[in-house]
Design a protein around this motif. Structure first.
Motif, short mmCIF file in Angstrom:
data_model
loop_
_atom_site.label_atom_id
_atom_site.label_comp_id
_atom_site.label_asym_id
_atom_site.label_seq_id
_atom_site.Cartn_x
_atom_site.Cartn_y
_atom_site.Cartn_z
N GLY A 42 1.14 -1.07 0.12
CA GLY A 42 0.01 0.04 0.31
C GLY A 42 0.95 1.52 -0.21
O GLY A 42 2.50 1.22 0.23
N TYR A 43 0.07 2.61 -0.84
CA TYR A 43 0.92 3.48 0.29
C TYR A 43 1.50 4.01 0.50
O TYR A 43 3.26 4.58 1.42
N THR A 118 -5.27 -8.06 -7.76
CA THR A 118 -5.70 -7.50 -6.88
C THR A 118 -4.88 -6.13 -5.27
O THR A 118 -5.33 -5.54 -4.89
N GLY A 119 -3.30 -6.39 -5.88
CA GLY A 119 -3.00 -5.21 -5.54
C GLY A 119 -2.77 -3.68 -5.82
O GLY A 119 -2.85 -3.08 -4.56
N MET A 120 -2.88 -3.58 -6.77
CA MET A 120 -3.18 -2.29 -7.71
C MET A 120 -4.50 -1.59 -7.36
O MET A 120 -5.10 -0.72 -7.08
N CYS A 121 -5.76 -3.22 -6.93
CA CYS A 121 -7.82 -2.72 -7.23
C CYS A 121 -6.70 -2.48 -6.01
O CYS A 121 -7.30 -1.31 -5.72
N LYS A 122 -6.10 -2.53 -4.50
CA LYS A 122 -6.38 -2.18 -2.85
C LYS A 122 -5.68 -0.75 -2.97
O LYS A 122 -6.33 -0.16 -2.43
N GLU A 127 -6.44 4.89 -2.63
CA GLU A 127 -5.77 6.14 -2.71
C GLU A 127 -7.23 7.03 -3.63
O GLU A 127 -6.34 8.00 -3.63
N GLY A 128 -7.57 6.58 -3.98
CA GLY A 128 -8.96 7.44 -4.98
C GLY A 128 -9.76 8.18 -3.91
O GLY A 128 -10.09 9.10 -4.30
N ARG A 129 -9.84 7.85 -2.51
CA ARG A 129 -10.50 8.09 -1.41
C ARG A 129 -9.77 9.68 -0.93
O ARG A 129 -10.07 9.23 0.18
N ASP A 133 -5.77 16.30 -3.44
CA ASP A 133 -7.31 17.29 -4.56
C ASP A 133 -6.13 16.22 -5.97
O ASP A 133 -7.05 15.87 -6.72
N GLU A 134 -5.10 16.50 -6.60
CA GLU A 134 -3.92 16.54 -7.75
C GLU A 134 -4.21 14.22 -7.90
O GLU A 134 -4.09 13.99 -8.78
N PHE A 135 -3.84 13.36 -7.02
CA PHE A 135 -4.48 12.23 -6.68
C PHE A 135 -5.72 11.58 -6.81
O PHE A 135 -5.85 10.72 -8.02
N ALA A 136 -7.02 11.94 -6.30
CA ALA A 136 -7.68 11.94 -6.21
C ALA A 136 -7.92 12.22 -7.54
O ALA A 136 -9.44 11.56 -8.65
N GLY A 137 -7.66 13.18 -8.71
CA GLY A 137 -8.06 14.12 -10.06
C GLY A 137 -7.37 12.98 -10.49
O GLY A 137 -8.72 13.18 -11.71
N LEU A 138 -7.01 12.70 -10.28
CA LEU A 138 -5.48 12.01 -12.09
C LEU A 138 -6.32 10.06 -11.57
O LEU A 138 -7.02 10.65 -12.48
N ILE A 139 -7.27 10.04 -10.14
CA ILE A 139 -7.23 8.83 -10.96
C ILE A 139 -8.94 9.23 -11.24
O ILE A 139 -9.51 7.53 -12.03
#
Length: 241
Positions: A42-43, A118-122, A127-129, A133-139
């Protein structure tokens, strides 16, 4: 024929090309190692030091190509989305029939996230939440590209009368991916992996029941029932008088 002067002039260009090729290889190596570590930990628990150790390089080398751990993670997610989006962009238009296209998207999504990523999904779901703002915007931007092939199919199907015209396209999209997200969360939290082909068939059937236009005959039958019910109410009211 190359003269000594010409050869001398082209030498810097060769060096630049060689350096460029080495840099490109190094970036690919860092992204591959970073995907593995981010997927596993995870991140928050991932460190650039661990990524560097996997490659036998220094952290400074990583930061000569990426501004920060956040930047590196964003590039990992972007590359992954590019890969899975390209598959849908190429394959979905080749499939005949909107229901078959829907089934392909559902099944491919489940396979990609439950078997291959699976790992990328997690990582994406968490991180989508993110409050970043930049990260959430990219996703959000990457998800728009990823869902675009299905949105195009549904839009064309609505125009052709193959999908209910009274349902907004964003709602149709959210029904598809929202239902699968619940399946994925259950798998990740409870470790209960469903049979992908069976689940894909069930989800497609359920969604198609909601998406398919109401047949004209059923609409006429509903109208007839309504008219009969109104007539019976009038008769009953007249009898009471």
């Amino acid at each position: 024929m190359n003269t000594p002067a010409t050869a001398k002039a082209t030498e810097p260009a060769r060096k630049r090309a060689s350096l460029g090729a080495r840099s490109e290889r190094r970036v690919k190596e860092i992204l591959a190692a970073a995907r593995s570590v981010f997927s596993e930990h995870g991140y928050e628990k991932t460190t650039t030091l661990e990524i560097a150790r996997q490659l036998g390089i220094s952290e400074a080398t990583i930061f000569s190509y990426f501004k920060s751990k956040r930047d590196l993670c964003m590039q990992v997610i972007k590359l992954w989305y590019d890969e899975i989006s390209q598959v849908l962009e190429e394959e979905v238009p080749r499939i005949g029939g909107v229901r078959a296209q829907l089934h392909f998207v559902v099944r491919k999504h489940l396979i990609t996230l439950m078997q291959e990523g699976t790992g990328m999904c997690k990582l994406v779901l968490s991180e989508g939440r993110s409050a970043d703002d930049e990260f959430a915007g990219l996703i959000a931007e990457l998800k728009r590209r990823y869902t675009a092939p299905l949105m195009k199919v549904l839009a064309q199907a609505q125009r052709a009368g193959e999908v209910r015209p009274d349902m907004p396209l964003p709602l149709l999209r959210d029904m598809v991916y929202g239902s699968m997200e619940h399946v994925l969360w259950d798998y990740m939290v409870n470790k209960t992996k469903p049979e992908i082909d069976v689940t894909a068939d069930q989800l497609t059937g359920m969604l198609w029941c909601a998406f398919a236009p109401v047949r004209r005959e059923l609409g006429q039958l509903d109208q007839f029932r309504s008219e009969v019910a109104d007539a019976l109410r009038r008769l009953d009211a007249g009898g009471r008088e």
